[in-house]
Design a protein around this motif. Sequence first.
Motif, PDB file in Angstrom:
ATOM      1  N   CYS A   1       0.840  -1.192   0.000  1.00 45.55           N
ATOM      2  CA  CYS A   1       0.000   0.000   0.000  1.00 45.55           C
ATOM      3  C   CYS A   1       0.881   1.250   0.000  1.00 45.55           C
ATOM      4  O   CYS A   1       1.742   1.414   0.865  1.00 45.55           O
ATOM      5  CB  CYS A   1      -0.917   0.000   1.216  1.00 45.55           C
ATOM      6  SG  CYS A   1      -2.003   1.419   1.287  1.00 45.55           S
ATOM      7  N   ALA A   2       0.647   2.143  -0.957  1.00 47.52           N
ATOM      8  CA  ALA A   2       1.492   3.329  -1.109  1.00 47.52           C
ATOM      9  C   ALA A   2       0.814   4.607  -0.634  1.00 47.52           C
ATOM     10  O   ALA A   2       1.252   5.700  -0.978  1.00 47.52           O
ATOM     11  CB  ALA A   2       1.900   3.484  -2.568  1.00 47.52           C
ATOM     12  N   TYR A   3      -0.266   4.479   0.154  1.00 52.05           N
ATOM     13  CA  TYR A   3      -1.006   5.651   0.589  1.00 52.05           C
ATOM     14  C   TYR A   3      -0.928   5.800   2.110  1.00 52.05           C
ATOM     15  O   TYR A   3      -0.765   4.838   2.838  1.00 52.05           O
ATOM     16  CB  TYR A   3      -2.470   5.548   0.153  1.00 52.05           C
ATOM     17  CG  TYR A   3      -2.603   5.499  -1.337  1.00 52.05           C
ATOM     18  CD1 TYR A   3      -2.475   6.643  -2.108  1.00 52.05           C
ATOM     19  CD2 TYR A   3      -2.832   4.283  -1.973  1.00 52.05           C
ATOM     20  CE1 TYR A   3      -2.578   6.595  -3.474  1.00 52.05           C
ATOM     21  CE2 TYR A   3      -2.935   4.223  -3.351  1.00 52.05           C
ATOM     22  CZ  TYR A   3      -2.813   5.382  -4.096  1.00 52.05           C
ATOM     23  OH  TYR A   3      -2.898   5.340  -5.453  1.00 52.05           O
ATOM     24  N   ASN A   4      -1.068   7.023   2.566  1.00 52.37           N
ATOM     25  CA  ASN A   4      -0.959   7.326   3.987  1.00 52.37           C
ATOM     26  C   ASN A   4      -2.295   7.066   4.676  1.00 52.37           C
ATOM     27  O   ASN A   4      -2.988   7.977   5.100  1.00 52.37           O
ATOM     28  CB  ASN A   4      -0.530   8.783   4.157  1.00 52.37           C
ATOM     29  CG  ASN A   4      -0.231   9.126   5.582  1.00 52.37           C
ATOM     30  OD1 ASN A   4       0.077   8.256   6.383  1.00 52.37           O
ATOM     31  ND2 ASN A   4      -0.338  10.401   5.914  1.00 52.37           N
ATOM     32  N   THR A   5      -2.658   5.798   4.786  1.00 54.69           N
ATOM     33  CA  THR A   5      -3.919   5.428   5.413  1.00 54.69           C
ATOM     34  C   THR A   5      -3.703   5.191   6.906  1.00 54.69           C
ATOM     35  O   THR A   5      -2.561   5.150   7.378  1.00 54.69           O
ATOM     36  CB  THR A   5      -4.491   4.156   4.774  1.00 54.69           C
ATOM     37  OG1 THR A   5      -3.552   3.106   4.932  1.00 54.69           O
ATOM     38  CG2 THR A   5      -4.775   4.369   3.305  1.00 54.69           C
ATOM     39  N   ARG A   6      -4.800   4.990   7.641  1.00 54.09           N
ATOM     40  CA  ARG A   6      -4.702   4.734   9.082  1.00 54.09           C
ATOM     41  C   ARG A   6      -3.944   3.450   9.371  1.00 54.09           C
ATOM     42  O   ARG A   6      -3.290   3.323  10.387  1.00 54.09           O
ATOM     43  CB  ARG A   6      -6.103   4.599   9.681  1.00 54.09           C
ATOM     44  CG  ARG A   6      -6.702   5.874  10.115  1.00 54.09           C
ATOM     45  CD  ARG A   6      -8.054   5.686  10.741  1.00 54.09           C
ATOM     46  NE  ARG A   6      -8.298   4.322  11.192  1.00 54.09           N
ATOM     47  CZ  ARG A   6      -9.292   3.947  11.954  1.00 54.09           C
ATOM     48  NH1 ARG A   6     -10.154   4.842  12.369  1.00 54.09           N
ATOM     49  NH2 ARG A   6      -9.465   2.697  12.309  1.00 54.09           N
ATOM     50  N   ASN A   7      -4.050   2.490   8.477  1.00 58.48           N
ATOM     51  CA  ASN A   7      -3.436   1.180   8.693  1.00 58.48           C
ATOM     52  C   ASN A   7      -1.995   1.137   8.187  1.00 58.48           C
ATOM     53  O   ASN A   7      -1.312   0.149   8.394  1.00 58.48           O
ATOM     54  CB  ASN A   7      -4.263   0.109   7.989  1.00 58.48           C
ATOM     55  CG  ASN A   7      -4.115  -1.227   8.639  1.00 58.48           C
ATOM     56  OD1 ASN A   7      -3.842  -1.327   9.825  1.00 58.48           O
ATOM     57  ND2 ASN A   7      -4.265  -2.273   7.859  1.00 58.48           N
ATOM     58  N   ASN A   8      -1.547   2.190   7.523  1.00 54.82           N
ATOM     59  CA  ASN A   8      -0.231   2.170   6.878  1.00 54.82           C
ATOM     60  C   ASN A   8       0.692   3.244   7.469  1.00 54.82           C
ATOM     61  O   ASN A   8       1.461   3.863   6.749  1.00 54.82           O
ATOM     62  CB  ASN A   8      -0.417   2.389   5.368  1.00 54.82           C
ATOM     63  CG  ASN A   8       0.739   1.842   4.573  1.00 54.82           C
ATOM     64  OD1 ASN A   8       1.407   0.914   4.998  1.00 54.82           O
ATOM     65  ND2 ASN A   8       0.977   2.411   3.415  1.00 54.82           N
ATOM     66  N   GLN A   9       0.621   3.471   8.772  1.00 50.56           N
ATOM     67  CA  GLN A   9       1.447   4.503   9.403  1.00 50.56           C
ATOM     68  C   GLN A   9       2.856   3.971   9.640  1.00 50.56           C
ATOM     69  O   GLN A   9       3.035   2.803   9.988  1.00 50.56           O
ATOM     70  CB  GLN A   9       0.838   4.932  10.733  1.00 50.56           C
ATOM     71  CG  GLN A   9      -0.528   5.586  10.590  1.00 50.56           C
ATOM     72  CD  GLN A   9      -0.483   6.832   9.727  1.00 50.56           C
ATOM     73  OE1 GLN A   9       0.388   7.676   9.897  1.00 50.56           O
ATOM     74  NE2 GLN A   9      -1.413   6.926   8.792  1.00 50.56           N
ATOM     75  N   VAL A  10       3.857   4.830   9.453  1.00 49.25           N
ATOM     76  CA  VAL A  10       5.249   4.422   9.618  1.00 49.25           C
ATOM     77  C   VAL A  10       5.999   5.422  10.484  1.00 49.25           C
ATOM     78  O   VAL A  10       5.604   6.578  10.613  1.00 49.25           O
ATOM     79  CB  VAL A  10       5.970   4.287   8.255  1.00 49.25           C
ATOM     80  CG1 VAL A  10       5.413   3.151   7.440  1.00 49.25           C
ATOM     81  CG2 VAL A  10       5.935   5.582   7.489  1.00 49.25           C
ATOM     82  N   ARG A  11       7.084   4.933  11.088  1.00 48.18           N
ATOM     83  CA  ARG A  11       8.049   5.782  11.792  1.00 48.18           C
ATOM     84  C   ARG A  11       9.340   5.728  11.017  1.00 48.18           C
ATOM     85  O   ARG A  11       9.699   4.696  10.455  1.00 48.18           O
ATOM     86  CB  ARG A  11       8.308   5.223  13.195  1.00 48.18           C
ATOM     87  CG  ARG A  11       7.227   5.456  14.173  1.00 48.18           C
ATOM     88  CD  ARG A  11       7.507   4.769  15.491  1.00 48.18           C
ATOM     89  NE  ARG A  11       8.913   4.825  15.870  1.00 48.18           N
ATOM     90  CZ  ARG A  11       9.501   3.957  16.681  1.00 48.18           C
ATOM     91  NH1 ARG A  11       8.825   2.957  17.188  1.00 48.18           N
ATOM     92  NH2 ARG A  11      10.778   4.078  16.991  1.00 48.18           N
ATOM     93  N   HIS A  12      10.069   6.828  11.025  1.00 48.68           N
ATOM     94  CA  HIS A  12      11.388   6.837  10.392  1.00 48.68           C
ATOM     95  C   HIS A  12      12.411   6.407  11.429  1.00 48.68           C
ATOM     96  O   HIS A  12      12.554   7.032  12.470  1.00 48.68           O
ATOM     97  CB  HIS A  12      11.721   8.223   9.851  1.00 48.68           C
ATOM     98  CG  HIS A  12      10.732   8.716   8.844  1.00 48.68           C
ATOM     99  ND1 HIS A  12      10.252   7.927   7.822  1.00 48.68           N
ATOM    100  CD2 HIS A  12      10.116   9.912   8.696  1.00 48.68           C
ATOM    101  CE1 HIS A  12       9.403   8.615   7.085  1.00 48.68           C
ATOM    102  NE2 HIS A  12       9.292   9.842   7.607  1.00 48.68           N
ATOM    103  N   VAL A  13      13.123   5.324  11.150  1.00 55.21           N
ATOM    104  CA  VAL A  13      14.077   4.749  12.093  1.00 55.21           C
ATOM    105  C   VAL A  13      15.434   4.643  11.406  1.00 55.21           C
ATOM    106  O   VAL A  13      15.531   4.187  10.255  1.00 55.21           O
ATOM    107  CB  VAL A  13      13.614   3.349  12.560  1.00 55.21           C
ATOM    108  CG1 VAL A  13      14.633   2.715  13.461  1.00 55.21           C
ATOM    109  CG2 VAL A  13      12.280   3.449  13.259  1.00 55.21           C
TER     110      VAL A  13
END
Length: 110
Positions: free
Chosen positions: A11-23
């Motif tokens: 998934c390439a969209y900023n959805t509620r289920n696709n949240q990321v942290r930069h590590v």
Amino acid sequence: MAPRVTYRRTCAYNTRNNQVRHVRTPGGNLVAQHTIKKAKPIKCAVCPRPLAGIKTLRPTHYKSIRARTRSISRPYGGNLCGVCLKDRIMRAFLIEEVKIVKRVMNTKKN
């Protein structure tokens, strides 16, 4: 400008289920780490109080924990909080008492 990071899943969209942290990894790379959605506590069916004694987990994780930790060992254990259960028991008791009093009053009249 901050370095760019790409998603690691399809998934390439900023959805509620696709949240990321930069590590930043030990090698010095910046990668996207997918975060897990926060779980909300199970609430009482009558009032909005969270149920005490039941773990707060995502719905899919409840099947993997022990059955005794999924609910509380009392009537309406995983459904009603203690205050609402007490009110329900008191109401049922008082209704029965009223019925008995009515029956006694009818026998006294006759």
